[in-house]
Scaffold this active site. Sequence first.
Site, mmCIF file in Angstrom:
data_model
loop_
_atom_site.group_PDB
_atom_site.id
_atom_site.type_symbol
_atom_site.label_atom_id
_atom_site.label_comp_id
_atom_site.label_asym_id
_atom_site.label_seq_id
_atom_site.Cartn_x
_atom_site.Cartn_y
_atom_site.Cartn_z
ATOM 1 N N HIS A 95 0.819 -1.213 0.000
ATOM 2 C CA HIS A 95 0.000 0.000 0.000
ATOM 3 C C HIS A 95 0.855 1.267 0.000
ATOM 4 O O HIS A 95 0.395 2.334 -0.434
ATOM 5 C CB HIS A 95 -0.931 -0.012 1.221
ATOM 6 C CG HIS A 95 -2.204 0.750 1.028
ATOM 7 N ND1 HIS A 95 -2.315 1.830 0.181
ATOM 8 C CD2 HIS A 95 -3.433 0.594 1.591
ATOM 9 C CE1 HIS A 95 -3.549 2.303 0.223
ATOM 10 N NE2 HIS A 95 -4.241 1.574 1.055
ATOM 11 N N ASN A 107 -11.166 -8.830 -17.920
ATOM 12 C CA ASN A 107 -11.234 -10.035 -18.731
ATOM 13 C C ASN A 107 -9.835 -10.314 -19.285
ATOM 14 O O ASN A 107 -9.311 -9.540 -20.084
ATOM 15 C CB ASN A 107 -12.245 -9.827 -19.860
ATOM 16 C CG ASN A 107 -12.377 -11.044 -20.764
ATOM 17 O OD1 ASN A 107 -11.622 -12.014 -20.661
ATOM 18 N ND2 ASN A 107 -13.346 -10.998 -21.664
#
Length: 461
Positions: A158, A391
């Site tokens: 992070h 995808n």
Amino acid sequence: MDSSDFTVSMKRRDVVAAVLPVPEQVLPMSNLDLLLPPLDFGIFLCYKKSSNKTGQNPSPESMVTVIKKALAQALVPFYPFAGEIVQNHRGEPELLCSNAGVDFVHAYADTELTELDLYHPDVSVHGKLVPVKLRGVLSVQVTELNCGGLVIGCSFDHRASDAHSANMFLTTWAEISQDKPTTHIPFFRRSLFDPRCPPQHDESIDKMYVLLSSIPPPPKEIEVSNDHLLSRIYYIKAEEIDRLQFQASENRAKRSKIESFSAFLWKTIAEGGDDLSKGVKLGVIVDGRKRLEGREEKNLSLQNYFGNVLSIPYTQVSVGELKSMTLKMAADLVHSCVETAATEEHFSGLIDWVELHRPKPAIVKVYCTDANDEAAIVVSSGQHFPVTKLNFGCGIPSFGSYHFPWGGQTGYVMPVPSVRENGDWVVYMHLMKKHLDLIETKAFDVFRPFDSSHLKLAVDD
């Protein structure tokens, strides 16, 4: 067999570097990056068995090859993900863009997609489908399932990246997998977040952030709670979100869905408090990219900036006060809290505040709980999570979520849109067990434990 009792075996471990040479360089952290402690956050995506219109079904093995090859290409524009975080001479972290590579594991799990216990990700996902990062800035695991499906799990440091930056990367990676033009060209110009001269800030920032060195150590004799933070995933129907928003707005100033949801969660957790004087802290993560548009340079939109551009304003009200409030009253407080950080001046002041205190590390105060707190939670809006764009050549995911068991005593909640694109939400929650149980008792009509019926398994789902 218990749906979480499955074995994951490693088929192959590789280190994937950028496919083109990347000049070794040091990328300094911005002042906003320096507010992040060493934490990793996870994202995982579940795919059913791949098929295409020609009737040819690519094997899981061939899909893993495509995904790995595309990762090496995506690491060219997103080269910090192939680097590592080191300390500079001041003891502050910085990104060494060395192209040391990303740990990439190809694994196999002896379970079906519909058998995954996504309601309990601590036992079904953590360390099984989302890797525990051991080195570098990013780790990836692609896991084949018995049914021919795949799970892509990622762990991000992070300190290097917020969710917005990770979303850009994932979208680019998926586009490359399908040989599509890429949407995002990231840039890393830290000078956009340089402090003003002289640095200046509003006193409100002193109430939001605190130096780690100023936090008193816990008393030697302290009551140890048997409770602990757990992760669970829920499904919320669109009509329930709309109902909460309607009740929170009451025909006056319309509150956002995330404000209305946060207010409802805040009030629900307060219902479990017996000591009416104890406080319940609520923090809401605000992305500063739109707020700092005045700092943009020609041809550089902050929407393509890679790094952390976050602030976490929080508000605190006693259990007794929250119990007596209407949802609208609570939502008004949440809105006011968010508004304190939704300005260019706030983020400019936050950058200046960090500059005045460097190199001493700081943290947002909502992370600092004490005996006077009934609970402290942070809500992050994941409504821009691009799950339907991810995808990789095997169709859009059947499921996608964050996984962020960050420890400590402060809870974390991240709602993201359902893959069904019908307004439903998938909500990752990392809270004390007593608060999760309370939510399921008091708000069972809103928070539905995630099960296989919520997966998108067919084109017309």
